[in-house]
Design an enzyme around this catalytic site. Structure first.
Site, PDB file in Angstrom:
ATOM      1  N   CYS A 168       0.832  -1.159   0.063  1.00  0.00           N
ATOM      2  CA  CYS A 168       0.089   0.113   0.110  1.00  0.00           C
ATOM      3  C   CYS A 168       0.635   1.157   0.059  1.00  0.00           C
ATOM      4  CB  CYS A 168      -0.991   0.115   1.135  1.00  0.00           C
ATOM      5  SG  CYS A 168      -0.123   0.261   2.751  1.00  0.00           S
ATOM      6  N   PRO A 169       0.494   2.332  -0.672  1.00  0.00           N
ATOM      7  CA  PRO A 169      -0.758   2.551  -1.379  1.00  0.00           C
ATOM      8  C   PRO A 169      -0.828   2.256  -2.811  1.00  0.00           C
ATOM      9  CG  PRO A 169       0.278   4.682  -1.396  1.00  0.00           C
ATOM     10  CD  PRO A 169       1.285   3.521  -0.715  1.00  0.00           C
TER      11      PRO A 169
END
Lengths: 91, 387
Positions: free
Chosen positions: A23-24
């Site tokens: 992530c992200p």
């Protein structure tokens, strides 16, 4: 890494392969595909990031897209299907 | 300072959860207690008796500050161990009733893991604000086979307060003991009294961490889960004794916090409200999470879309701000915050603030001034500026 992969199911414009990304990045790559696709498109993302299981639905909610499905793949990844928002679609 | 020395960036600590900076008075109390109370409180000589007197005084003061009787409280090596002991000893004491432990999805990880170790977790859902569904909690607590139900006073990650009074009524009606976790809340807000067991984290109110407190009402059925220990009577139940100067500093810290609580509450509530508004208005694509009103006075959490939370924490640190994060964008922690996940909010790009008492308005404004630019930098580094 991320990008179109072969074997997209019927109606799916693009499958974003974000396996191995943290992530992200899975959401960033999916958002990039959504920006390039026509409104109302079906998109999929393949991910191995546990955060993406929460963040793809949250991103879809923030952007007005709809999470259509989530399935588990044989390789342990998850496949999330999103329909991008279409302002002209009948509600 | 010599004129040639570089000017250091002033530090602003906005990450006081579980590790609040000690006040000068707490520091003085700790050092004085090291001189006076270094002895072994089990010994009968003068040095031992002095340490014992300090420990007894600390327990009495901590109990009063938490709304408990002195004989009800135990000092634990940490908040985590207090939570583990609360869940495990009650589950063992009530094993003939059943092995289910009712836990909201946003309880501390220590509670969730202890519930798994004790028996079967029965998870109660929360809404988008992180608030526990009181009716679902009551229904779960009223089902057969429940050894214990647990509920936090407020969530330390997002600040949302929980319906403890309704949960206490439901648990009492069901004949199920209720563990109320005052972690993040004790020292900051008035505590409810409908508990059968209460846990607290002294680090939250500016004591040298870690130190936990477990209070248990008389009559709660428990059974030991470990070997017996001769030190247990001194701490109220935990083996191996306790660091007497730390216990004393914790008592002084709690007294100091409670004396100033109303003023601190008003000041920090206003600062957090100001920050909530500025962050939401000035950072594009941000989700400010938790209840905007019914919350802890000092906690604020928000998530920024297309941002690596650890990268943002690093940039804020370089700018002089210490903040926390519930994101898991590094390879070391793959699982994002279970609290944010349970709420269904964005987990990446997360920043978690817990303001210590006395936080300056100017520092909070400066934080809000620099934040949008730092978010823009991190987004730019990911090529996500225009998504």
């Amino acid at each position: 890494m991320a990008g179109p992969v072969s074997g997209a199911p019927d109606g799916v414009v693009e499958v974003v392969d974000a396996r191995g990304l943290l992530c992200p990045l899975p959401v960033v790559h999916l958002a990039r595909a959504a920006a390039a696709a026509p409104p109302g498109s079906l998109l999929q993302v393949l991910t191995t990031d546990p955060a993406a299981l929460s963040d793809v639905p949250a991103w879809a909610r923030m952007r007005g897209h709809a999470l259509v499905a989530r399935t588990d793949e044989p390789d342990g990844s998850a496949r999330l299907t999103v329909r991008t928002t279409d302002p002209d679609a009948p509600s | 300072m010599p004129p040639s020395a570089p000017v250091a960036t002033p530090r602003v600590v906005l990450d006081a959860a579980g590790h609040a900076p000690p006040s000068p008075r707490v520091r003085d109390a700790l050092l004085a207690a090291l001189d006076e109370g270094w002895g072994d409180p089990r010994r009968l000589h003068a040095e031992g008796r002095r340490a014992r007197a300090l420990l007894d005084g600390a327990r009495e003061s901590l109990a009063a500050g938490l709304g408990a009787r002195t004989e009800e409280i135990a000092l634990a090596p940490s908040h985590t161990q207090a939570l583990h002991a609360a869940v495990l000893t009650v589950a063992r004491g009530r094993r003939r009733v059943g092995a289910d432990v009712v836990v909201p999805a946003v309880e501390r990880a220590a509670v969730l893991h202890a519930a798994d170790a004790a028996g079967t977790r029965r998870t109660v859902p929360v809404d988008r604000l992180g608030r526990v569904d009181a009716d679902a909690f009551a229904a779960a607590a009223g089902a057969p086979g429940v050894a214990l139900a647990a509920l936090q006073v407020a969530n330390g990650e997002v600040g949302t307060r929980q319906p403890v009074d309704a949960a206490a009524s439901a648990a009492r009606a069901a004949g199920v003991p209720l563990l109320v976790d005052a972690g993040a809340a004790a020292g900051h807000v008035a505590l409810p009294d409908g508990w059968d067991l209460l846990t607290a984290d002294a680090g939250d109110w500016g004591a040298p961490a870690p130190l936990g407190v477990l209070a248990v009402r008389a009559g709660v059925r428990r059974a030991p889960v470990g070997p017996s220990d001769e030190d247990a009577p001194l701490t109220g139940g935990f083996p191996g004794g306790v660091v007497v100067p730390v216990a004393l500093a914790a008592a002084v810290a709690l007294e100091e916090r409670l004396a100033a609580r109303d003023a601190d509450d008003a000041a920090r509530r206003a600062l957090v409200a100001r920050l909530r508004a500025r962050v939401a208005a000035e950072v594009p694509d941000v989700e400010v999470v938790g209840d905007p009103q019914d919350r802890l006075p000092h906690v604020l959490t928000f998530s920024c879309l297309y941002v690596d939370g650890e990268a943002l924490v690093g940039r804020l640190d370089a700018a002089g701000f210490a903040v926390g994060s519930g994101s898991a964008c590094s390879s070391s922690t793959l699982e994002p915050s279970h609290v944010l996940t349970a709420m269904g909010v964005l987990t990446h790009g997360n920043v978690r603030l817990a303001l210590p008492p006395g936080t300056a308005t100017a520092d909070v404004e400066r934080f809000a001034d620099v934040l949008p630019g730092l978010v823009r930098e991190v987004r730019g580094s990911l090529g996500a500026s225009h998504l």
